[in-house]
Enzyme design. Structure first.
Site, short mmCIF file in Angstrom:
data_model
loop_
_atom_site.label_atom_id
_atom_site.label_comp_id
_atom_site.label_asym_id
_atom_site.label_seq_id
_atom_site.Cartn_x
_atom_site.Cartn_y
_atom_site.Cartn_z
N SER A 56 0.80 -1.22 0.00
CA SER A 56 0.00 0.00 0.00
C SER A 56 0.83 1.28 0.00
O SER A 56 0.30 2.35 -0.30
CB SER A 56 -0.92 0.01 1.23
OG SER A 56 -0.19 -0.09 2.43
N ASP A 337 -3.58 7.93 8.15
CA ASP A 337 -4.40 7.02 8.94
C ASP A 337 -3.49 6.22 9.87
O ASP A 337 -2.40 6.69 10.21
CB ASP A 337 -5.24 6.10 8.02
CG ASP A 337 -4.39 5.31 7.03
OD1 ASP A 337 -3.17 5.16 7.26
OD2 ASP A 337 -4.93 4.84 6.02
N HIS A 340 -0.43 4.85 7.14
CA HIS A 340 0.10 5.51 5.95
C HIS A 340 0.32 7.01 6.14
O HIS A 340 -0.48 7.68 6.81
CB HIS A 340 -0.88 5.31 4.79
CG HIS A 340 -1.26 3.88 4.57
ND1 HIS A 340 -2.41 3.33 5.08
CD2 HIS A 340 -0.61 2.88 3.91
CE1 HIS A 340 -2.47 2.04 4.74
NE2 HIS A 340 -1.39 1.76 4.04
#
Length: 360
Positions: A56, A337, A340
């Site tokens: 991610s 978040d 990240h």
């Protein structure tokens, strides 16, 4: 034609030529900033493509909408103003590294047939939630992602020359370890597993180089003990040093592995990006840090309104009521978040990584 008419015609031709060069530079990925042009000059091979593998931290839209909140608002709030599958409010590491080498951010693998004209900038094979081994997410691990590249080659999407003029980015951000701990629940045997992860990462790097990629970048682990998901238990006040010590072990083994690979190839074929140092530098309070928030640098910008909620959560009763809050100024936050960085966070990380990139 009179002399005056000749001069006018010559001037007009010159104007058209300059305009054409400008338009071609825009269509090829935008007018390169001084930073991007500098990067291209420092790459001996002057790369024309970026190939991305990992998780991610570099995924720009491969992960399916049905299984990821990265396709829900407020993700994409800062850029481009709507969710694009990026796990941030805006750009991620891939976007900044693409800009450095002077190309557009490579198209996600799943869009390759629809956006076939964009494959000239490279391709992004990364899927959020994945690792070098299978993780809790039922998504293609890095071995499978490299298999996708091999399939692309057999379809003649890219030639051998394309790979030789490409740079690969490999992101290993820690999903293997979070999955391991979820399955085993203990740190006791984690050092042995770290060796397995690093060894498999090395095999992946060798495989990419063997396919024809001349330069391969691989990320070290960021300070997992400083992620909001880890520091939430102490109100985002301090990092978990025990976890960061394990991160240090991973990075040490990976550094040694990259050095051995470079010795075998006879040059700086592989470059390790110091994510740990880049994160920690950005998290320092001003004036040393890159982020303006000097009060709670470890606190995420987007948080759920309860322990069971996360960024992007909404009521499941059909009403769509938000079950999260977003900070007033994402540009002043490092973390977006629980895991990240924000776009501003990635920009700060990238500004520190440039010294690593100059080695390529």
């Amino acid at each position: 034609m009179t002399a005056r008419q000749h001069r006018v015609a010559t001037s007009f031709f010159f104007f058209l030529l300059v305009t054409l060069v400008f338009l071609l530079s825009v269509s090829a990925g935008g007018v390169m900033s001084g930073e991007a042009a500098e990067g291209r000059q420092l790459f001996n091979l002057k790369p024309s493509k970026l190939l991305v593998f990992g998780d991610s931290y570099v995924d720009t839209g491969n992960i399916r909408k049905a299984i990821s909140r990265s396709w829900k608002f407020p993700y994409g709030l800062t850029f481009p103003g709507k969710p694009t599958g990026r796990f941030s409010d805006g750009r991620v590491l891939t976007d900044y590294l693409a800009r450095f080498i002077g190309v557009k951010s490579p198209i996600p693998y799943k869009w390759r047939k629809i956006g076939y004209k964009s494959v000239r900038y490279g391709m992004n094979f990364a899927y959020g939630g994945t690792g070098v081994f299978d993780t809790l997410a039922p998504l293609p691990n890095m071995t499978t992602q490299i298999d996708f590249l091999q399939q692309i080659l057999t379809q003649n999407t890219y030639s051998a020359w394309d790979l030789q003029s490409s740079v690969a980015l490999v992101s290993v951000a820690g999903n293997d370890y979070s999955s391991y701990l979820a399955r085993n629940g203990s740190l006791q045997d984690l050092p042995a597993f770290i060796s397995q992860v690093v060894n498999q990462t090395s095999k992946n790097l060798i495989r990419l180089h063997g396919a024809g990629v001349k330069k391969v970048m691989v990320t070290g682990l960021p300070p997992l003990g400083c992620l909001p998901a880890t520091t939430a238990s102490n109100s985002f006040q301090q990092c978990d040093q025990s976890l960061n010590q394990l991160v240090t072990l991973h990075n040490l083994l990976l550094t040694q592995s990259v050095a051995a690979l470079n010795n075998a190839t006879g040059g700086p074929t592989f470059v390790m990006l110091d994510m740990y140092g880049a994160f920690m530098a950005a998290l320092q309070p001003p004036p040393n840090g890159n982020i303006n928030n000097n009060k709670s640098a470890l606190k995420p910008c987007c948080v759920g309104t309860s322990a069971s909620d996360s960024c992007g959560s909404v009521d499941e009763d059909g009403g769509g009521r938000k079950r999260y809050t977003v900070c007033q100024d994402p540009e002043a936050a490092f973390f977006w978040d629980g895991v990240h960085p924000t776009q501003a966070g990635w920009r700060a990380v990238y500004s520190t990584l440039k010294s690593n990139l100059m080695q390529l």
